[in-house]
Design a protein around this motif. Structure first.
Motif, PDB file in Angstrom:
ATOM      1  N   SER A 184       0.923  -1.448  -0.391  1.00  0.00           N
ATOM      2  CA  SER A 184      -0.127  -0.041  -0.341  1.00  0.00           C
ATOM      3  C   SER A 184       0.592   0.931  -0.135  1.00  0.00           C
ATOM      4  O   SER A 184       0.153   2.395  -0.626  1.00  0.00           O
ATOM      5  CB  SER A 184      -0.898  -0.095   1.246  1.00  0.00           C
TER       6      SER A 184
ATOM      7  N   ASN B 231      -6.690  -5.609  -5.159  1.00  0.00           N
ATOM      8  CA  ASN B 231      -7.513  -4.423  -4.268  1.00  0.00           C
ATOM      9  C   ASN B 231      -7.140  -2.835  -4.041  1.00  0.00           C
ATOM     10  O   ASN B 231      -7.238  -2.300  -4.330  1.00  0.00           O
ATOM     11  CB  ASN B 231      -7.561  -4.873  -2.856  1.00  0.00           C
TER      12      ASN B 231
ATOM     13  N   GLU C   1      -8.382   0.100  -5.613  1.00  0.00           N
ATOM     14  CA  GLU C   1      -8.944   1.362  -4.969  1.00  0.00           C
ATOM     15  C   GLU C   1      -7.995   3.091  -5.445  1.00  0.00           C
ATOM     16  O   GLU C   1      -8.545   3.929  -4.677  1.00  0.00           O
ATOM     17  CB  GLU C   1      -7.607   0.988  -3.393  1.00  0.00           C
ATOM     18  N   HIS C   2      -6.637   2.199  -6.288  1.00  0.00           N
ATOM     19  CA  HIS C   2      -6.291   3.182  -6.439  1.00  0.00           C
ATOM     20  C   HIS C   2      -6.460   3.800  -7.956  1.00  0.00           C
ATOM     21  O   HIS C   2      -5.915   4.752  -8.261  1.00  0.00           O
ATOM     22  CB  HIS C   2      -4.788   3.388  -6.136  1.00  0.00           C
TER      23      HIS C   2
END
Length: 321
Positions: free
Chosen positions: A60, A99, A103-104
């Motif tokens: 992340s 994921n 998300e980005h």
């Protein structure tokens, strides 16, 4: 910014080389015990980061300003003691990448494998629509690649902008004595027996080039593509390598009972040497399978022409010598 996972691997490093030659800046992940290929270690366009793909929070932290992700990181093993780790790395790692891309809002090119495809029916070529047969016997590696690809398809349903590539056996100069390069060492030492099966082969440079082309063509999304140059018998493949190395070609076809004895003997020898066996039940079975794959879809969609296998083998032989 571009993120490449598994950047020190054969495909990952080839891909990075092509990206920086095009003037692209790359963030690449590596394990703490991985060796960065020469020429890439201190390149100004490459930022190396130690990150485990199974560590969501470590990944992340890398996704700031990442718009494109090439997910090459995976573990390949046919040894039973590696199965749990391989399933964890390949499936859980891909889940995290999917994921984080969602998300980005990053576009993903995921490296799957022909191992995640179904088996040929009625001697037809395996294509992108040849689906997985739950009831058929599969290696743990195949299962890990199938399940990881399912994570990408799940992400696509949730809105992920992604393309999947399914390479056949990746070969090419620079592999050294690893992976498919081991064939040259085996022939060099002398090999009398050849397995009866056939295999699809693709050059590592072609796989990297097609990945970049697919990444850059934003109209293509939610698709999978088999990347395969040619289908060749194991006999013919080994004969070609033998000619290039000026060594005798194997002349004895290994029957199923011979392969069964061989993998058991290799397992027994490994117990005394304290090393992993050179042949396992799964690799023995795979070497006897008649595998053939279609590259029609990628040719029709982007008009790509693959490097002939004989050219790939010639380049590998020069590199090996």
């Amino acid at each position: 910014m571009i993120l490449v996972t598994g950047g020190t691997g054969f495909l990952g490093s080839t891909l990075i080389q092509q990206l920086i030659q095009a003037g692209q800046s790359v963030t690449a992940t590596k394990r703490n015990d991985s060796i960065v290929p020469s020429g890439l270690e201190k390149h100004p366009l490459v930022r190396w980061v130690e990150a485990d793909v199974t560590d969501y929070f470590a990944l992340s932290d890398l996704f700031t300003d990442i718009q494109e992700v090439y997910h090459c990181a995976a573990k390949i093993s046919y040894h039973k003691e590696d199965w749990d780790m391989m399933l964890h790395i390949n499936i859980e790692g891909t889940k995290h990448i999917v994921n984080l891309c969602l998300e980005h809002n990053a576009r993903l090119v995921h490296v799957s494998s022909i191992a995640s495809l179904g088996n040929s029916k009625n001697n037809e070529l395996v294509g992108e629509s040849t689906f997985w047969d739950e009831g058929a016997p599969h290696s743990k590696y195949s299962l890990s690649k199938y399940e990881s690809e399912m994570e990408v398809w799940r992400g696509i349903v949730e809105g992920l902008d992604a393309v999947i590539v399914n390479p056949s056996v990746i070969m090419g100069a620079g592999t050294g004595d690893r992976g498919s390069g081991k064939l040259f060492s085996v022939i060099q030492k002398g090999l009398r027996i050849y397995p009866s099966g056939s295999v699809g082969i693709v050059d590592v440079e072609d796989v990297a080039k097609v990945m970049v082309l697919l990444m850059n063509d934003k109209k293509i999304t939610g698709e999978r593509f088999i990347l395969n140059s040619e289908n060749v018998s194991n006999k013919h493949l080994l004969e070609q390598i033998a000619v290039l190395l000026d060594k005798p070609a194997p002349t004895i076809q290994a029957k199923p009972f011979m392969m069964s004895i061989a993998w058991r003997a290799a397992k027994l020898a490994a117990l005394f040497s304290n090393k992993q066996p050179t042949l396992t039940r799964e690799t023995a079975k795979a070497s006897s399978a008649k595998l053939a794959f279609s590259n029609k879809k990628i040719k029709d969609i982007i008009g790509y022409t693959f490097k002939p296998v004989d050219i790939t083998l010639k380049e590998m032989s020069l590199d090996y010598k």
